[in-house]
Design an enzyme around this catalytic site. Structure first.
Site, mmCIF file in Angstrom:
data_model
loop_
_atom_site.group_PDB
_atom_site.id
_atom_site.type_symbol
_atom_site.label_atom_id
_atom_site.label_comp_id
_atom_site.label_asym_id
_atom_site.label_seq_id
_atom_site.Cartn_x
_atom_site.Cartn_y
_atom_site.Cartn_z
ATOM 1 N N HIS A 87 -56.648 -19.063 25.996
ATOM 2 C CA HIS A 87 -57.032 -18.413 27.261
ATOM 3 C C HIS A 87 -58.476 -17.897 27.187
ATOM 4 C CE1 HIS A 87 -52.511 -17.715 27.204
ATOM 5 N NE2 HIS A 87 -52.676 -18.370 28.335
ATOM 6 N N GLN A 108 -42.092 -21.366 39.180
ATOM 7 C CA GLN A 108 -42.319 -22.571 38.369
ATOM 8 C C GLN A 108 -41.328 -22.692 37.218
ATOM 9 O OE1 GLN A 108 -46.376 -21.271 37.242
ATOM 10 N NE2 GLN A 108 -45.908 -22.139 35.244
ATOM 11 N N GLY A 120 -56.718 -25.352 31.051
ATOM 12 C CA GLY A 120 -56.707 -25.952 29.725
ATOM 13 C C GLY A 120 -56.144 -27.374 29.740
ATOM 14 N N SER A 133 -48.477 -19.293 24.403
ATOM 15 C CA SER A 133 -47.798 -17.989 24.489
ATOM 16 C C SER A 133 -46.398 -18.078 23.904
ATOM 17 C CB SER A 133 -47.714 -17.540 25.941
ATOM 18 O OG SER A 133 -48.982 -17.614 26.532
#
Ligand code: AMP
Length: 295
Positions: free
Chosen positions: A37, A61, A162, A201
């Protein structure tokens, strides 16, 4: 760094910034931040006057409620990381700032409905029918829904994503084109741990044993990339399948070598068009994705 929770306050703030003629760069995230990030913030700082990062764990999502519930939330540590990365504004809204109760109800009702399209005004064609789109029904509708809302709120000139989420990048690019949004999408390279594991994450939810074993993901992708001139696609797919069959902790969800633009699996290597090898694996409670651009 200013921390803003409400859309109204962010609007007011950004309106003033734009009046001063400053450009806004935007990096949307779901928090639990890491150096991947940070690379987006660093790129945004180089290219824009003001950098906005959002932290929002987007409920629409997720097609698995327990994945949503277990998603790591580490806002205090995230603020420290963002400050030292030089982020100017953190936008961290509550769910009710982004979605109406009706929108959330609809998502809830259609959690299991694979054909549901959430009233979308964009058509991703075949882009969202493969890989993550095929394995996580409704996922990209939810991503496009939240990113389009965030784009409308932040109105950046550039947005940073990303390459780790390669398919997501394609879907966002397609959405921006179809909605004719005046936003440039900038792709940032994958940031990896020293053993090659793509930062994510979700990595923090791996057990020590699993963390050791997931090195296999990048090792396998590297072997595929190094050997593509010596083998057929079928050979390479077999090699990857065998490698993961031998692992007691990792189950292969899919491994595909696809055209970088259409995301459709390719039958043979053709270096006149870029190709990318994409992988998704499932551990006991964590699902990881990764990819390498072959050429
Ligand atoms: P997430 O918080 O996982 O939704 O990711 C937010 C943004 O960070 C997305 O554009 C991701 O593709 C990007 N990102 C996540 N991990 C990495 C990584 N290891 N390297 C580069 N970008 C990443």
């Amino acid at each position: 760094m200013i921390i803003i929770h409400s859309v109204e306050k962010l609007n007011g703030y950004l309106t003033e910034i734009r009046k001063e003629g400053k450009t806004v760069g935007f990096a949307p995230t779901m928090g639990a931040l890491h150096q991947g990030h940070v690379s987006l913030i660093t790129a945004a700082k180089k290219q824009c006057d003001i950098v906005v990062c959002s932290i929002f764990v987007n409920p629409t999502q997720f097609n698995d409620l327990s994945d949503l519930e277990k998603y790591p939330r580490t806002i205090d540590a995230d603020c420290v990381i963002l400050r030292s990365a030089g982020c100017d504004i953190l936008f961290a809204p509550e769910v009710s700032e982004i979605y109406t109760a009706h929108e959330l109800e609809l998502k809830q009702q259609h959690m299991e409905d694979k054909s549901w399209t959430m009233g979308k005004t964009v058509d991703f064609g075949l882009l969202d029918k493969v890989m993550e789109g095929a394995h996580r029904p409704g996922h990209f509708n939810g991503v496009a829904q939240v990113v389009s809302k965030l784009f409308r709120i932040v109105q950046p000139v550039k947005a940073f994503f990303g390459q780790k989420d390669f398919q997501q990048l394609s879907v966002i690019r397609s959405m921006v084109k179809q909605l004719d949004l005046p936003i440039e999408i900038i792709a940032c390279p994958i940031v990896r741990e020293t053993d090659g594991l793509a930062m994510s994450s979700r990595n923090r939810r791996l057990s020590a044993e699993e963390r050791d074993e997931v090195k296999l993901i990048y090792q396998t992708l590297s072997i595929v990339k190094e050997n593509y001139q010596l083998a057929t696609i079928a050979d390479l797919k077999k090699l990857v399948e065998v490698a993961f069959k031998l692992s007691a902790l990792i189950k292969l969800d899919y491994f595909e070598i696809v055209d970088s633009e259409t995301l459709q699996p390719i039958a043979a290597f053709d270096t006149s068009r870029s190709a990318v090898a994409c992988i998704a694996v499932q551990l006991q409670t964590v699902r990881l994705i990764d990819n390498v651009i072959m050429y």
